[in-house]
Design a protein around this motif. Structure first.
Motif, mmCIF file in Angstrom:
data_model
loop_
_atom_site.group_PDB
_atom_site.id
_atom_site.type_symbol
_atom_site.label_atom_id
_atom_site.label_comp_id
_atom_site.label_asym_id
_atom_site.label_seq_id
_atom_site.Cartn_x
_atom_site.Cartn_y
_atom_site.Cartn_z
ATOM 1 N N LEU A 1 0.796 -1.225 0.033
ATOM 2 C CA LEU A 1 -0.002 -0.298 -0.036
ATOM 3 C C LEU A 1 0.715 1.350 0.030
ATOM 4 O O LEU A 1 1.573 1.473 0.945
ATOM 5 C CB LEU A 1 -0.938 0.176 1.341
ATOM 6 C CG LEU A 1 -1.644 1.240 1.513
ATOM 7 C CD1 LEU A 1 -2.613 1.363 0.350
ATOM 8 C CD2 LEU A 1 -2.228 1.175 2.782
ATOM 9 N N TRP B 1 1.730 5.131 0.644
ATOM 10 C CA TRP B 1 1.134 6.066 1.703
ATOM 11 C C TRP B 1 0.273 7.020 0.939
ATOM 12 O O TRP B 1 -0.547 7.707 1.741
ATOM 13 C CB TRP B 1 2.390 6.652 2.314
ATOM 14 C CG TRP B 1 1.936 7.413 3.426
ATOM 15 C CD1 TRP B 1 1.328 8.710 3.720
ATOM 16 C CD2 TRP B 1 2.459 7.236 4.910
ATOM 17 N NE1 TRP B 1 1.069 9.272 4.840
ATOM 18 C CE2 TRP B 1 1.936 8.340 5.696
ATOM 19 C CE3 TRP B 1 3.231 6.400 5.554
ATOM 20 C CZ2 TRP B 1 2.143 8.593 7.166
ATOM 21 C CZ3 TRP B 1 3.349 6.290 6.942
ATOM 22 C CH2 TRP B 1 2.977 7.481 7.653
ATOM 23 N N LEU C 1 -5.095 2.164 5.175
ATOM 24 C CA LEU C 1 -4.824 1.283 6.234
ATOM 25 C C LEU C 1 -5.740 0.906 7.134
ATOM 26 O O LEU C 1 -5.775 -0.453 7.570
ATOM 27 C CB LEU C 1 -3.273 1.625 6.889
ATOM 28 C CG LEU C 1 -2.792 0.680 7.974
ATOM 29 C CD1 LEU C 1 -2.327 -0.729 7.089
ATOM 30 C CD2 LEU C 1 -1.496 1.432 8.330
ATOM 31 N N THR D 1 -7.574 -2.708 7.577
ATOM 32 C CA THR D 1 -7.345 -3.465 8.777
ATOM 33 C C THR D 1 -8.877 -3.808 9.389
ATOM 34 O O THR D 1 -8.978 -4.719 10.052
ATOM 35 C CB THR D 1 -6.341 -3.085 9.673
ATOM 36 O OG1 THR D 1 -6.700 -1.623 9.873
ATOM 37 C CG2 THR D 1 -5.008 -3.121 9.211
ATOM 38 N N VAL E 1 -0.438 -6.075 5.662
ATOM 39 C CA VAL E 1 -0.234 -5.074 4.863
ATOM 40 C C VAL E 1 1.203 -4.341 4.959
ATOM 41 O O VAL E 1 1.634 -4.070 6.080
ATOM 42 C CB VAL E 1 -1.415 -3.709 4.893
ATOM 43 C CG1 VAL E 1 -1.137 -2.378 4.069
ATOM 44 C CG2 VAL E 1 -2.860 -4.162 4.991
ATOM 45 N N MET F 1 3.478 -0.956 3.942
ATOM 46 C CA MET F 1 3.152 0.359 3.540
ATOM 47 C C MET F 1 4.436 0.633 2.650
ATOM 48 O O MET F 1 5.850 0.291 2.940
ATOM 49 C CB MET F 1 3.329 1.300 4.732
ATOM 50 C CG MET F 1 2.258 1.212 5.506
ATOM 51 S SD MET F 1 0.655 1.603 4.788
ATOM 52 C CE MET F 1 0.816 3.486 4.627
ATOM 53 N N GLY G 1 3.160 4.718 10.963
ATOM 54 C CA GLY G 1 2.428 3.861 10.043
ATOM 55 C C GLY G 1 2.338 2.379 10.637
ATOM 56 O O GLY G 1 1.385 1.881 10.679
ATOM 57 N N ALA H 1 0.121 -1.109 10.089
ATOM 58 C CA ALA H 1 1.038 -1.853 9.164
ATOM 59 C C ALA H 1 1.876 -2.951 9.668
ATOM 60 O O ALA H 1 2.281 -3.020 10.514
ATOM 61 C CB ALA H 1 2.018 -0.698 8.429
ATOM 62 N N TYR I 1 7.210 -1.876 6.525
ATOM 63 C CA TYR I 1 7.300 -0.725 5.973
ATOM 64 C C TYR I 1 8.479 -0.703 5.116
ATOM 65 O O TYR I 1 9.475 -0.748 5.346
ATOM 66 C CB TYR I 1 7.569 0.466 7.132
ATOM 67 C CG TYR I 1 7.387 1.749 6.948
ATOM 68 C CD1 TYR I 1 8.324 2.635 6.394
ATOM 69 C CD2 TYR I 1 6.163 2.370 7.453
ATOM 70 C CE1 TYR I 1 8.224 3.930 6.053
ATOM 71 C CE2 TYR I 1 6.050 4.088 7.420
ATOM 72 C CZ TYR I 1 7.156 4.802 6.566
ATOM 73 O OH TYR I 1 7.084 5.976 6.490
#
Length: 234
Positions: free
Chosen positions: A58, A60, A71, A75, A82, A84, A97, A102, A105
């Motif tokens: 995903l 940002w 996000l 969720t 997920v 980010m 995040g 998340a 990252y």
């Protein structure tokens, strides 16, 4: 989630920069994954509902929805890890995040080898968690799973909101498959012997369970007696 099999593992990339999305799609496909791309938040939500991916990458910054808002939507609606993707590399951004839900990252620009390693690591970690949870779960067939300790019910990979008594009634029936229970017996078992209501309470709760869980063929009426649960054939 089943044992990890790259050919069966669906990854959804939600990224508005098409060149980046194309690179990710190509590389992850070469690694053996099944990859779908979405270029807006709305399209991403739609594809998540349609495809039920095993993992989401995903971005940002999206044109229609903030990635963190996305996000939280993802969720709340899905039980999907997920990762980010963002150019915001500050530690506080990463902490924010991750605190929003998340599972990992990745900072842009990224090395595709790192993306692949992180994707596999998150999938393995999520799979181990699922395996532990599976010991406490009850399946009603192909579409509904009850997580007893969490008091959570999943229909087609989405959480179904049940009242406490709806959950208790469902759990009682599913724990006693094919047994027929009168309304009074269910009142005693779920509501307690001192409950002052009548059998219509059971009828209303059964109707709501059938509607919420698409369970017309599994929670059955035994006319003149009461109700029983018959497992779905799988």
């Amino acid at each position: 989630m089943e044992a990890i099999d790259d050919a069966k593992t669906r990854i959804l990339v939600i990224e508005d920069e098409k060149p980046i999305a194309d690179i990710l799609e190509y590389d992850l496909t070469q690694e053996g994954f099944s990859v779908t791309c979405a270029y807006t938040g709305a399209d991403g939500i739609g594809k998540a509902k349609e495809l039920h991916p095993h993992l989401i990458l995903l971005d940002w910054m999206l044109p229609d929805l903030n990635g963190v808002d996305m996000l939280q939507l993802l969720t709340e609606q899905f039980h999907i890890p997920v990762i980010m993707l963002t150019a915001r590399g500050a530690v506080e951004d990463k902490v924010y995040g991750m605190s929003c839900g998340a599972d990992d990252y990745i900072t842009k620009p990224f090395d595709l080898r790192e993306v692949n390693i992180r994707v596999r690591a998150v999938l393995r970690r999520f799979h181990r968690v699922e395996q532990r949870q599976n010991k406490d779960q009850i399946s009603m067939g192909n579409h509904v799973t009850i997580y007893e300790k969490e008091r959570r019910v999943i229909l087609n990979e989405e959480t179904v909101k049940l009242t406490p008594k709806e959950f208790d009634l469902l759990l009682w029936l599913v724990r006693h498959p094919r047994q027929v229970f009168t309304r009074d017996r269910l009142l005693d078992a779920v509501w307690g012997y001192d409950y002052a209501g009548d059998s219509r309470t059971v009828d209303m709760h059964v109707q709501r369970l059938r509607k919420k869980l698409l369970a017309e063929d599994t929670i059955l009426t035994v006319f003149g007696v009461g109700y029983k649960y018959v497992p779905e054939e799988t």
